[in-house]
Design a protein around this motif. Structure first.
Motif, PDB file in Angstrom:
ATOM      1  N   ALA A  55       0.881  -1.166   0.000  1.00  0.00           N
ATOM      2  CA  ALA A  55       0.000   0.000   0.000  1.00  0.00           C
ATOM      3  C   ALA A  55       0.918   1.215   0.000  1.00  0.00           C
ATOM      4  N   PRO A  56       1.077   1.894  -1.148  1.00  0.00           N
ATOM      5  CA  PRO A  56       2.148   2.887  -1.289  1.00  0.00           C
ATOM      6  C   PRO A  56       1.989   4.130  -0.414  1.00  0.00           C
ATOM      7  N   ARG A  57       0.917   4.881  -0.660  1.00  0.00           N
ATOM      8  CA  ARG A  57       0.714   6.135   0.079  1.00  0.00           C
ATOM      9  C   ARG A  57      -0.652   6.696  -0.267  1.00  0.00           C
ATOM     10  N   THR A  58      -1.004   7.792   0.391  1.00  0.00           N
ATOM     11  CA  THR A  58      -2.269   8.460   0.107  1.00  0.00           C
ATOM     12  C   THR A  58      -2.352   8.835  -1.371  1.00  0.00           C
ATOM     13  N   GLY A  59      -3.479   8.517  -1.988  1.00  0.00           N
ATOM     14  CA  GLY A  59      -3.659   8.825  -3.406  1.00  0.00           C
ATOM     15  C   GLY A  59      -3.208   7.728  -4.333  1.00  0.00           C
ATOM     16  N   ARG A  60      -2.644   6.653  -3.784  1.00  0.00           N
ATOM     17  CA  ARG A  60      -2.185   5.535  -4.609  1.00  0.00           C
ATOM     18  C   ARG A  60      -2.813   4.243  -4.076  1.00  0.00           C
ATOM     19  N   PRO A  61      -3.367   3.410  -4.949  1.00  0.00           N
ATOM     20  CA  PRO A  61      -3.988   2.158  -4.489  1.00  0.00           C
ATOM     21  C   PRO A  61      -2.953   1.086  -4.194  1.00  0.00           C
ATOM     22  N   ILE A  62      -3.385   0.033  -3.527  1.00  0.00           N
ATOM     23  CA  ILE A  62      -2.529  -1.128  -3.305  1.00  0.00           C
ATOM     24  C   ILE A  62      -2.138  -1.684  -4.665  1.00  0.00           C
ATOM     25  N   THR A  63      -0.850  -1.985  -4.842  1.00  0.00           N
ATOM     26  CA  THR A  63      -0.366  -2.354  -6.162  1.00  0.00           C
ATOM     27  C   THR A  63       0.872  -3.243  -6.068  1.00  0.00           C
ATOM     28  N   LEU A  64       1.262  -3.792  -7.191  1.00  0.00           N
ATOM     29  CA  LEU A  64       2.526  -4.511  -7.319  1.00  0.00           C
ATOM     30  C   LEU A  64       3.620  -3.521  -7.684  1.00  0.00           C
ATOM     31  N   ALA A  65       4.819  -3.780  -7.207  1.00  0.00           N
ATOM     32  CA  ALA A  65       5.958  -2.913  -7.516  1.00  0.00           C
ATOM     33  C   ALA A  65       7.231  -3.731  -7.427  1.00  0.00           C
ATOM     34  N   GLY A  66       8.284  -3.208  -8.017  1.00  0.00           N
ATOM     35  CA  GLY A  66       9.578  -3.865  -7.900  1.00  0.00           C
ATOM     36  C   GLY A  66      10.038  -3.871  -6.450  1.00  0.00           C
ATOM     37  N   ALA A  67      10.569  -4.990  -6.007  1.00  0.00           N
ATOM     38  CA  ALA A  67      11.006  -5.088  -4.613  1.00  0.00           C
ATOM     39  C   ALA A  67      12.125  -4.110  -4.301  1.00  0.00           C
TER      40      ALA A  67
END
Length: 364
Positions: free
Chosen positions: A339-351
């Motif tokens: 869960a990145p931050r406010t304004g960004r949805p839960i997502t996949l990202a590079g580790a």
């Protein structure tokens, strides 16, 4: 099924990205392993407009990133204060019940002591020698003397229990007072953290509000470019050559839960089911896997067993930032869900798209 396909497509794209060692944006990079195509890299800097415009956006991006880093730190402080306050409230309830029980015991013992004092008063309170002279019957005297000794022993025991009950009551009251003081301190910390969170978010929103729609999109792409560059640098170390992707049974359950939350909104202080912050997501993922872990990313980093980055497996928690203020859940192939931050949805990202502090394993 459509949602499943979307998640699988996202994972496939990032898996391909993880399996390829990228060069800096715009430059050639070595090919990935057989069967894995190299996806398009991040946009060239030239796509952002002139050099001055690009520099301005980069400066805004850095400021916004720093503000959100501070928000994450304050959020974890808020979560920690909230957790401590909840623990203090539970202790206060426990102490209140103990105080109530002890008061009842004290009242009962006081009544018994009063009854014994009244009985002694009715007997005249005479010493044993005087009783013998007055009664004149040695047998009655000996019987009464035995009863008297028993009564005195009972009185001493009662007095001892009264003293213990009063001491317990004082101790419980002192502890409750201390708990209240700690609860108030945690409430103040929580309020202060909330105030900082709201202030930092307001500053970030103010910076973004000054940008036109096109600039906001370019800023978003600049964020993605920064993440790609960090991931590429991480992959260039050859870290994926050493990582073993075999997950434990519980790790697979934690991954499945976290992946099912993709697309849900980030909300600071949230633990689900509809919104999450970073540590709220990892908390619930491992709860779904049957393991209770600490609430905050700092406590997860502090209290869970640590493993080397090269030894991590799906389900492990990757802790980010020097103050352990962010956490994601590793899903395999160099990819994490968070869960990145406010304004960004839960997502996949590079580790490796964020500065890694270390890795912990809830089911070590």
């Amino acid at each position: 099924m459509a949602a499943c396909a979307l998640v699988c497509a996202q994972l496939g794209l990032l898996t391909a990205a993880a399996g390829t060692a990228y060069a800096e944006p715009g430059g050639p990079g070595p090919k990935g392993p057989p069967g894995v195509g190299a996806p398009d890299g991040p946009p060239d800097a030239g796509e952002f407009g002139g050099a001055a415009d690009t520099a301005r956006l980069e400066e805004i991006h850095k400021k916004i990133e720093k503000l959100h880093d501070r928000v994450e730190s304050a959020t974890e402080e808020y979560n920690a204060a909230d957790e401590r306050a909840a623990r203090q409230r539970r202790e206060i309830v426990r102490l209140a019940r103990a105080i109530a029980r002890t008061r009842e015991q004290l009242e009962e013992l006081t009544d018994r002591a009063g009854a014994m004092a009244r009985a002694k008063y009715r007997s005249g309170g005479l010493p044993p020698g005087a009783r013998l002279v007055l009664d004149g019957d040695p047998d009655d005297f000996l019987r009464d003397l035995g009863l008297l000794h028993k009564g005195e022993q009972a009185a001493r025991g009662l007095i001892g229990r009264l003293r213990t009950a009063r001491e317990d009551l004082d101790e419980y009251a002192d502890e409750a007072t201390g708990r209240w003081a700690k609860l108030e301190a945690d409430r103040r910390r929580k309020a202060a953290a909330k105030k900082r969170i709201e202030a930092e978010l307001a500053r970030a929103e103010k910076l973004e509000s000054k940008l036109a729609a096109g600039e906001l999109e370019r800023l978003r792409r600049l964020e993605e470019e920064t993440a790609w560059a960090r991931q590429a640098k991480w992959l260039e170390t050859g870290v994926l050559d050493e990582i073993d992707d075999r997950a434990s049974a519980r790790g697979r359950k934690a991954v499945a839960f976290a992946m099912a939350q993709i697309g849900k909104d980030y909300e600071w202080g949230a633990e689900g089911p509809d919104t999450f912050d970073c540590s709220g997501l990892t908390l619930r993922a491992w709860e779904a896997a049957g393991r209770t872990i600490p609430r905050t990313s700092q406590e997860q980093w502090k209290r869970l067993p640590r493993v080397a980055v090269t030894g991590m497996r799906p389900g492990d928690l990757i802790v980010y930032q020097s103050d352990a203020s962010h956490v994601g859940l590793y899903v395999g192939d160099g990819v994490m869900v968070h869960a990145p931050r406010t304004g960004r949805p839960i997502t996949l990202a590079g580790a490796g798209s964020l500065p890694i502090l270390g890795v912990v394993r809830p089911d070590a």
